[in-house]
Enzyme design. Sequence first.
Site, mmCIF file in Angstrom:
data_model
loop_
_atom_site.group_PDB
_atom_site.id
_atom_site.type_symbol
_atom_site.label_atom_id
_atom_site.label_comp_id
_atom_site.label_asym_id
_atom_site.label_seq_id
_atom_site.Cartn_x
_atom_site.Cartn_y
_atom_site.Cartn_z
ATOM 1 N N ALA A 171 -55.283 30.531 -27.118
ATOM 2 C CA ALA A 171 -55.028 31.978 -26.983
ATOM 3 C C ALA A 171 -53.587 32.493 -28.363
ATOM 4 O O ALA A 171 -54.306 31.571 -29.156
ATOM 5 C CB ALA A 171 -54.663 31.551 -25.902
ATOM 6 N N ASN A 172 -52.409 32.981 -28.051
ATOM 7 C CA ASN A 172 -52.404 33.808 -28.907
ATOM 8 C C ASN A 172 -49.892 33.114 -28.578
ATOM 9 O O ASN A 172 -50.769 33.158 -27.081
ATOM 10 C CB ASN A 172 -51.913 34.505 -30.367
ATOM 11 N N ARG A 173 -49.778 34.079 -29.052
ATOM 12 C CA ARG A 173 -47.770 33.382 -28.124
ATOM 13 C C ARG A 173 -47.680 34.480 -28.062
ATOM 14 O O ARG A 173 -46.440 35.705 -27.265
ATOM 15 C CB ARG A 173 -46.825 32.938 -29.372
ATOM 16 N N SER A 174 -47.561 36.248 -27.810
ATOM 17 C CA SER A 174 -48.187 37.378 -27.461
ATOM 18 C C SER A 174 -47.903 37.413 -26.021
ATOM 19 O O SER A 174 -48.248 36.706 -25.069
ATOM 20 C CB SER A 174 -48.737 38.877 -27.872
ATOM 21 N N ALA B 208 -52.445 41.543 -28.811
ATOM 22 C CA ALA B 208 -52.845 40.656 -30.822
ATOM 23 C C ALA B 208 -54.128 40.205 -30.143
ATOM 24 O O ALA B 208 -53.774 39.482 -28.847
ATOM 25 C CB ALA B 208 -51.275 39.469 -29.680
#
Length: 420
Positions: free
Chosen positions: A214-217, A280
Amino acid sequence: MPLAGARVVLGVSGGIAAYKAVELLRRLVDAGCEVTPVLTGTATRFVGAATFSALGSHPAETELFGGAAPIPHTRLGRWADLVVVAPATARLIGEYAAGIAADLLGATLLATRAPVVICPAMHAEMWEHPAVQDAVALLRSRGVVVVEPDSGRLAGGDEGPGRLAAPERILDAAAGALAAARAARGLGGELAGLEVLVTAGGTREPIDPVRFIANRSSGRQGHALAEVAAERGARVVLVTASELPAPRVAEVVRVETASELAAEVLGRSGSADVVVMAAAVADFRPARPSAEKLAKADGLPELVLEPTEDVLAELGRRRLAGEAPEGQVIVGFAAETRDVLERARRKLEAKGADLLVVNDVTRPGAGFGHETNAVTLLYRGGETVEVPTAPKPTIAGVVLDAVARLRRNRPPARDEGAAP
Ligand code: CTP
């Protein structure tokens, strides 16, 4: 459709036409409204609250006291974008004009700042009585929209004016009242009638059934863009990978992976006047996600990655190929940590967008997870506009101002952010 996404209190007072309010409720929900029915005690003698609860977006409310939540009238009054009372009886009209909060509906009408549409229905003699006509005139002078009753057969076999107006007329009046209220708040101008497709959040790419990349968005900036675009009159479709609550827009599509997002966006972009890619989107994903949960005993997994489809670049390509609606505006986002503008310039060029909203995510108060953001707007021609730290809805407004200018084919103006 201006009603889509609107929060509506449907007030029902006690007359035989209360049964027609059931059809109106259904039509409001079909038009995309979120409806809370509020019934007077007498209304429930004509139609049970259960019928309205079953068809409304929220259970019907009837009580000023004794419900689960305290002060329901101020809660409902603040919640509503619009209050529609159908049918409005002579008693309700008289009390409302006199400022009497005799029950939950009467109190909600006094507690709201939302536009109010009332739809009188009663016997012709009552409708024509000076007391009722004076009260209606007074309410009109205060900005209440009155949908005049139709003439025709009334209860008991009489004829004359007093029948509740047809649902189409009530829906038209409701849409008009909402649009007028939005215009009065300085909203609803430039994006009115446009279809705006917004993406938000960070995608999740499965490794196995329980793990993902995943990512931090957080999705906050994208959700704010969707909500502000809807407030400005656009028909907004939000494709979101975020778990934030759905904003008030025409349509919300929940996705998880980059490929789901790509399918939803590319399937809908053919009718979008504006596409804002705030999501993102993962650039790579595990090539062969395991169908079974990976266990330590199996040893260290070998994670082979493959690229995902670049949605923004594909949107640019389709537009260039003439496969997009005339004048489609494409906005991308870029989160960078170094050589910010240089990288962003290359990205804008490569992906064929009109505008890139550039985030230096190393700046305090900017980017992922924050309530605020600070961005640089980078245009195709190379112009840049710095937008200093502000809450994400404010940044959304600035981006949408830029979109409106691009729709009008105007160069960026100095007044859209701080001085460069
Ligand atoms: N984007 C997209 N599809 C992808 C990846 C990104 O549509 N598979 C969009 C994002 O929504 C954003 C923009 O492209 O609007 C910028 O994404 P970013 O990941 O920063 O761009 P990349 O081309 O992947 O550049 P790099 O990884 O080299 O920074």
